[in-house]
Design a protein around this motif. Sequence first.
Motif, short mmCIF file in Angstrom:
data_model
loop_
_atom_site.label_atom_id
_atom_site.label_comp_id
_atom_site.label_asym_id
_atom_site.label_seq_id
_atom_site.Cartn_x
_atom_site.Cartn_y
_atom_site.Cartn_z
N THR A 99 -3.95 2.10 13.48
CA THR A 99 -3.11 1.10 14.13
C THR A 99 -3.77 0.51 15.38
O THR A 99 -3.79 -0.71 15.57
CB THR A 99 -1.75 1.71 14.50
N VAL B 50 -6.60 -1.80 14.44
CA VAL B 50 -6.10 -3.06 13.88
C VAL B 50 -5.63 -3.98 15.00
O VAL B 50 -5.91 -5.20 15.00
CB VAL B 50 -4.96 -2.79 12.88
N LEU C 205 -6.78 -7.74 15.86
CA LEU C 205 -5.80 -8.83 15.85
C LEU C 205 -5.89 -9.65 17.13
O LEU C 205 -5.80 -10.88 17.10
CB LEU C 205 -4.39 -8.27 15.70
N VAL D 264 -8.72 -10.43 12.00
CA VAL D 264 -8.11 -9.81 10.82
C VAL D 264 -7.96 -10.83 9.71
O VAL D 264 -7.33 -11.88 9.89
CB VAL D 264 -6.73 -9.19 11.17
N THR E 249 -7.13 -9.69 6.30
CA THR E 249 -6.03 -9.16 5.48
C THR E 249 -5.47 -7.92 6.17
O THR E 249 -6.23 -7.01 6.51
CB THR E 249 -6.51 -8.78 4.07
N LEU E 250 -4.16 -7.90 6.37
CA LEU E 250 -3.48 -6.77 6.98
C LEU E 250 -2.88 -5.91 5.89
O LEU E 250 -2.13 -6.40 5.04
CB LEU E 250 -2.40 -7.26 7.93
N ALA F 103 -0.18 -11.36 12.67
CA ALA F 103 -1.17 -11.56 11.61
C ALA F 103 -0.93 -12.89 10.89
O ALA F 103 -1.88 -13.64 10.60
CB ALA F 103 -1.11 -10.40 10.62
N VAL G 11 -1.04 -10.73 4.19
CA VAL G 11 -0.38 -9.44 4.38
C VAL G 11 -0.20 -8.78 3.02
O VAL G 11 0.34 -9.40 2.09
CB VAL G 11 0.99 -9.60 5.07
N LEU H 29 -1.88 1.49 10.14
CA LEU H 29 -2.19 0.18 9.60
C LEU H 29 -3.69 0.08 9.34
O LEU H 29 -4.48 0.85 9.91
CB LEU H 29 -1.78 -0.93 10.60
N ALA I 95 -6.96 -2.98 8.01
CA ALA I 95 -7.23 -4.42 7.88
C ALA I 95 -8.65 -4.66 7.38
O ALA I 95 -9.58 -3.92 7.70
CB ALA I 95 -7.03 -5.12 9.23
#
Length: 402
Positions: free
Chosen positions: A311, A314, A318, A323, A325-326, A372, A379, A394, A396
């Motif tokens: 997390t 990520v 961000l 990012v 693709t999350l 995102a 997503v 999370l 990415a």
Amino acid sequence: MRDLKRILDNLTSFQPDGSPVVSLYLRLMPEDRVDRRYLKTFKDIVKAHRQSIEERFGSQQVEEDLRKIENFLSELENMKGSRGVAIFSSSKRDLWEVVHLPYVYRNRLMVSYVPLIREIAAIDEELGRVGVLLIDRKHVRFFLMDMVETVEMLDFLEPLATRSHRFHSGGALLKGAEGAMRYSIPSRGTPAYASAHAYGEYRFHMRIREEKHRLFKLANDALMEAWKESKFDKLVIGSERDDIREIENHLHTYLLERLVGYINVNVSTASPHEVREKVLDLLWQKDREEEAHLVKKLEDLVGKGLAVNGTSLVLQQLYMGNVKTLLVPEDFQKAGYFCPKSHIPVLNPECPMEDEKPYSLPDIVDEVIELALEERATVEIIVDPHLQKKIDGLAAFLRFSI
């Protein structure tokens, strides 16, 4: 579609004046409808967010909006025909808009000064236009499906299977192509006492085979005309025929590239609603099959610096807009904070701007998804519990390596 355009025009033209706007995205999948579980889910979300909402907006600012949303969700009639719903409400600004969706990423309740509509735009782009061809031994139907509706565009029977001319774009899809099946049966040339049973049976099977390939060829031509007019992004084929996959031998390359899969459906009796439900089931299943590939890709790219798993990692990417693709495990939640001036979620009560006071959130994942989407990332929700364990909160895929 006109109603959706009106709704989106209203939401995008909304000018903030300090009045709070409640944005809700709620799942309405078949399992969520059992005993109206979605209503309990909404109440649980409100309960979890109440302290955060009061901290930021005061105790009474959005109570009327939450009651209005709960009353709307309590009416079963309002939940028909969709697998997700987005609701935007601001009583102080007389704003109330409802958008029925084919799906939502996850249940999200957010309060801001503007309607948060990016998920609607993302779903519309992901789903695109779906062309649905239904075909049996004598019947061909074609539907166009998008985020809002499913419309039948074409319906014809076997007598059209032999055509005397080529289709031309610009006219109605198969109008004027009427014909009749004609077969030239050679004379037997055998003595009257000789048995011609085997030859007759052979001709019968050849006739059936010719009918099939002629119908498949006609369906391909009709699909090409439909694609020229509508430029659908995905193709789904429905039938109860055992040999339906042979149609791929007749499909143009453009159509094969768009073919997602097959649904089992009675071509003669299928309604637009049934077609839509079966197509959404297929697309949902395809997404679930894609999950293993995404997690495997994550494991491969982490070592190359093109993905991060965790997390905090990520969030760092961000903030930099890195990012692509999350990846969000469906059940993952993480308490944190939100910086109202910087518009970013954070894990600790520290904001980048001076004199910026963060407020607490019971779950920052909702805001992470929103950030995102703001950065034009896609997503992906990971539903499989086994695959969720391979993601540390999370994850990415990145636009450039780190």
